[in-house]
Design a protein around this motif. Structure first.
Motif, short mmCIF file in Angstrom:
data_model
loop_
_atom_site.label_atom_id
_atom_site.label_comp_id
_atom_site.label_asym_id
_atom_site.label_seq_id
_atom_site.Cartn_x
_atom_site.Cartn_y
_atom_site.Cartn_z
N LEU A 1 50.38 38.00 41.90
CA LEU A 1 48.85 37.72 41.25
C LEU A 1 47.84 38.42 42.14
O LEU A 1 47.64 38.06 43.47
CB LEU A 1 48.50 36.36 40.94
CG LEU A 1 47.30 35.91 40.77
CD1 LEU A 1 47.00 36.17 39.17
CD2 LEU A 1 47.19 34.41 40.66
N PHE A 2 46.76 39.03 41.69
CA PHE A 2 45.70 39.42 42.24
C PHE A 2 44.34 38.95 41.64
O PHE A 2 44.66 39.09 40.54
CB PHE A 2 45.64 41.01 42.64
CG PHE A 2 44.40 41.55 43.25
CD1 PHE A 2 44.25 41.47 44.47
CD2 PHE A 2 43.14 41.74 42.60
CE1 PHE A 2 43.31 42.00 45.28
CE2 PHE A 2 42.12 42.45 43.20
CZ PHE A 2 42.24 42.37 44.55
N VAL A 3 43.77 38.31 42.40
CA VAL A 3 42.55 37.76 41.89
C VAL A 3 41.35 38.54 42.57
O VAL A 3 41.01 38.21 43.70
CB VAL A 3 42.33 36.18 41.99
CG1 VAL A 3 41.05 35.64 41.24
CG2 VAL A 3 43.38 35.51 41.19
N GLY A 4 40.62 39.09 41.76
CA GLY A 4 39.22 39.81 42.43
C GLY A 4 38.05 38.95 42.16
O GLY A 4 38.05 38.37 41.21
N ALA A 5 37.49 39.14 43.58
CA ALA A 5 36.35 38.03 43.64
C ALA A 5 34.87 38.85 43.43
O ALA A 5 34.94 40.31 43.76
CB ALA A 5 36.24 37.16 44.62
N TYR A 6 33.88 38.39 42.95
CA TYR A 6 32.62 39.08 42.81
C TYR A 6 31.72 38.68 43.68
O TYR A 6 31.75 39.17 45.03
CB TYR A 6 31.97 38.78 41.28
CG TYR A 6 30.94 39.69 41.05
CD1 TYR A 6 30.83 41.04 41.22
CD2 TYR A 6 29.70 39.06 40.61
CE1 TYR A 6 29.77 41.97 40.90
CE2 TYR A 6 28.40 39.80 40.43
CZ TYR A 6 28.66 41.31 40.31
OH TYR A 6 27.61 41.93 40.19
N VAL A 7 30.62 38.03 43.69
CA VAL A 7 29.62 37.41 44.79
C VAL A 7 29.81 36.03 44.98
O VAL A 7 30.06 35.19 44.09
CB VAL A 7 28.25 37.87 44.29
CG1 VAL A 7 27.95 39.57 44.23
CG2 VAL A 7 27.76 37.18 43.23
N ARG A 8 29.27 35.64 45.98
CA ARG A 8 29.07 34.19 46.32
C ARG A 8 27.65 33.75 46.55
O ARG A 8 27.50 32.75 46.63
CB ARG A 8 29.79 33.86 47.71
CG ARG A 8 29.47 34.36 48.93
CD ARG A 8 30.24 33.74 49.95
NE ARG A 8 29.90 34.07 51.40
CZ ARG A 8 30.51 35.36 52.00
NH1 ARG A 8 31.64 35.60 51.48
NH2 ARG A 8 30.29 35.45 53.28
N ASP A 9 26.82 34.74 46.79
CA ASP A 9 25.39 34.50 46.91
C ASP A 9 24.44 35.96 46.66
O ASP A 9 25.09 36.93 46.78
CB ASP A 9 24.97 33.84 48.21
CG ASP A 9 23.70 33.09 48.05
OD1 ASP A 9 22.92 33.21 47.19
OD2 ASP A 9 23.39 32.30 49.28
N ILE A 10 23.10 35.52 46.86
CA ILE A 10 22.37 36.85 46.67
C ILE A 10 21.32 36.66 47.72
O ILE A 10 20.64 35.98 47.95
CB ILE A 10 21.38 36.84 45.51
CG1 ILE A 10 22.48 36.81 44.01
CG2 ILE A 10 20.67 38.25 45.53
CD1 ILE A 10 23.41 38.22 43.99
N GLY A 11 21.58 37.66 48.76
CA GLY A 11 20.80 37.68 50.01
C GLY A 11 19.75 38.55 50.02
O GLY A 11 19.33 39.25 48.93
N GLU A 12 18.89 38.49 50.83
CA GLU A 12 17.72 39.55 51.19
C GLU A 12 18.07 40.92 50.83
O GLU A 12 17.38 41.72 50.30
CB GLU A 12 17.10 39.23 52.27
CG GLU A 12 16.36 37.95 52.41
CD GLU A 12 15.38 37.57 53.89
OE1 GLU A 12 15.45 38.76 54.63
OE2 GLU A 12 14.94 36.77 54.00
N SER A 13 19.20 41.33 51.25
CA SER A 13 19.70 42.76 51.14
C SER A 13 20.56 42.82 49.98
O SER A 13 21.15 44.15 50.08
CB SER A 13 20.62 43.06 52.45
OG SER A 13 21.66 42.27 52.76
N GLY A 14 20.71 41.92 49.18
CA GLY A 14 21.73 42.21 48.19
C GLY A 14 22.82 41.21 47.85
O GLY A 14 22.67 40.12 48.57
N PRO A 15 23.69 41.36 46.87
CA PRO A 15 24.63 40.52 46.83
C PRO A 15 25.71 40.26 48.13
O PRO A 15 25.83 41.46 48.67
CB PRO A 15 25.55 41.01 45.38
CG PRO A 15 25.14 42.58 45.78
CD PRO A 15 23.80 42.57 46.22
#
Length: 547
Positions: free
Chosen positions: A194-208
């Motif tokens: 199994l591969f589980v791709g993750a996206y973002v955990r937060d949005i910082g000043e310089s982006g995701p």
């Protein structure tokens, strides 16, 4: 006299202007033209009353408020699969705000809502996506569901019940938004990894801020985290992943791993070739930089399939703005065909494409492309009204002789209303008529349930069965159909089809009025088998067992 009256009174056929006349008879009416292919929207009568709600009343502690608008964007998947083994496809919808929903298929294009299955409903979790695969080799399709800091492996008990075995199998979620899931036997030991791709955990000043992908090796009794074996060219641990799939891209007998990222300027996508075992681990090498493939800046989904009939995987990637497409030209090489293949699609940044599926509506054997569209809401307050809704599109291939030269938008309405905020999509035979149908998941609204009506042509369905392996459905197998002058290949996949979505392992081959002749299978264990299917008619499904 007795006997056939036609033999007693022979008539001379006389050709006049290319038509045939019988002396003394009027010209017969020409036969009616074959029916045109279309889709029938049965959403209102299907029995599916699910509405995707992206606005939870409360967010879990520690949730990044700056990323709240992503709940409206990175969500909206669907799974169509036969989960109860009765031969009819069922539908599973992950939900952000509230309980997930499961509908049992009746087999005629209608569905019945399942009774309470608490382990599947997960009402307090923010679930975004799902896929179906038989991870334990018992012949039943299990469910994987993931969301914002959540991961659930739900084992199918065979009695329309499910048990959460996530912790027992050693699986843990990533720390942010889930992006995709894909199943494949990368180590050739007979069970699905199994591969589980993750996206973002937060949005910082310089982006995701990227979340962390996970590659899990299935060891039977549990899964082991082997992500460190993947060489991430930019962000360690990956992240910003929107689409992933296992696929034997180089056709050497083992599945490779394709991972497509959003925000290409921050984190590069990967096209990992599977090189096999090495001392103390596994070897992967990223082929993307030398492949000729340049993913779009804001990739949302991908298609990996043989579109031109040359038995090599072509690529199509959705985007904010113009889609990108690439034609396979050799081992790990592609050429950019975006200008000619995607020219019928909008290119402005207000057009947001998501799922990309191969779909042969008319059954002529040449797959078209289904693309779902849905707008983005801007970051800001907790509730933001949507921008203008957008229509999904079905593209037909255009050939010049035997060469694929482009695609044109099919004049077929996809649902009523045609405009929506679509995300996930899946295809499969929902009504049991021997032709693939469509289900399209939408944010802030019900899904579109679309039954195909191919018109003059039909399909041959192919299902694989491998009772001698823990990979009972032959995930990863390559299947080639020969029907006269038509030769087409497909791969059996679990996950990786439709953004945030998963689908049924049955393959559908359009015959274009031809007689099916031969099916060849390259099995995941490296063996090959041939099967005479000359006695099968269009609309039938053949189950092929591993020899």
């Amino acid at each position: 006299m007795s006997g056939d009256p036609r033999r007693r009174h022979p008539r001379l056929l006389v050709a006049l202007g290319g038509a045939l006349f019988l002396p003394g008879c009027t010209q017969p009416e020409p036969p009616p033209p074959p029916p045109s292919p279309t889709v029938l929207d049965v959403s209102a009568t299907s029995g599916v009353w699910f509405v995707h709600d992206p606005e939870p009343a409360q967010l879990p502690p520690g949730f990044p408020v700056a990323a709240r608008h992503h709940l409206r964007e990175v969500a909206g998947g669907v799974v169509d699969a036969d989960l109860d083994g009765d031969g009819a496809l069922d539908l599973f919808f992950p939900q952000i705000a509230g309980a997930n929903q499961l509908y049992w298929g009746v087999g005629d294009g209608t569905f019945e809502m399942a009774g309470s299955i608490p382990v599947m409903e997960r009402p307090d979790l923010l679930d975004q996506m799902g896929s179906a695969a038989d991870f334990d080799g018992d012949g039943l399709l299990d469910l994987l569901v993931a969301g914002v800091g959540t991961l659930g492996l739900l084992r199918n008990t065979g009695d329309r019940g499910f048990v959460d075995v996530t912790a027992a199998m050693g699986l843990t979620p990533s720390d942010g938004f889930a992006g995709c899931s894909a199943w494949g036997d990368y180590d050739s030991d007979g069970d699905l990894d199994l591969f589980v791709g993750a996206y973002v955990r937060d949005i910082g000043e310089s982006g995701p801020v990227p979340a962390l992908d996970r590659l899990w090796r299935n060891d039977g009794a549990s899964f082991a985290n082997v992500t460190e074996g993947l060489d991430y060219a930019t962000t360690p641990g990956g992240g910003l992943t929107m689409h992933c799939l296992f696929r034997d891209i180089d056709q050497d007998g083992d599945p490779d791993l394709f991972k497509l990222n959003d925000f290409a300027m921050l984190s590069r996508s990967s096209m990992w070739e599977n090189l096999g075992p090495s001392e103390g681990g596994w070897r992967w090498t990223d082929r993307l930089s030398t492949s000729g493939v340049v993913p779009p800046d804001f990739a949302m989904g991908a298609l990996v399939a043989d579109l031109d009939g040359v038995q090599g995987d072509d690529l199509w990637m959705s985007n904010i703005g113009a889609d990108r497409s690439f034609q396979h030209t050799g081992p790990w090489t592609w050429t950019d065909t975006s200008l000619v293949w995607t020219g019928a699609l909008p290119t402005t940044n207000d057009a947001i494409s998501w799922s990309v599926l191969p779909f042969d509506l008319d059954g002529d054997g040449d797959p078209g492309v289904l693309i779902t569209y849905g707008p983005l809401s801007p970051p800001g307050s907790a509730q933001v009204p949507y921008l203008e809704l957008q229509p999904d599109r079905l593209l037909d291939p255009v050939f010049d002789g035997e060469a694929l030269v482009g695609f044109e938008v099919a004049a077929v309405p996809l649902g009523d209303p045609a405009d929506g905020s679509s995300r996930g999509a899946a295809s499969g035979d929902l009504d049991g008529d021997g032709a693939p149908d469509l289900v399209i998941a939408r944010i802030d609204g019900p899904p579109a349930i679309l039954l195909s009506r191919p018109g003059a042509y039909g399909f041959l369905g192919v299902q694989l069965k491998d009772d001698g392996s823990r990979n009972r459905f032959g995930i990863g197998a390559r299947v080639r159909l020969t029907a006269g002058d038509l030769v087409r290949e497909q791969a059996v996949m679990a996950g990786g089809r439709g953004t945030f979505s998963g689908g049924d392992p049955t393959l559908w081959f359009g015959l274009g009025g031809r007689q099916s002749e031969l099916v060849e299978v390259w099995w995941p264990d490296g063996s090959r088998s041939e099967h005479d299917v000359g006695d099968l008619r269009a609309g039938e499904t053949v189950e092929i067992a591993h020899p």
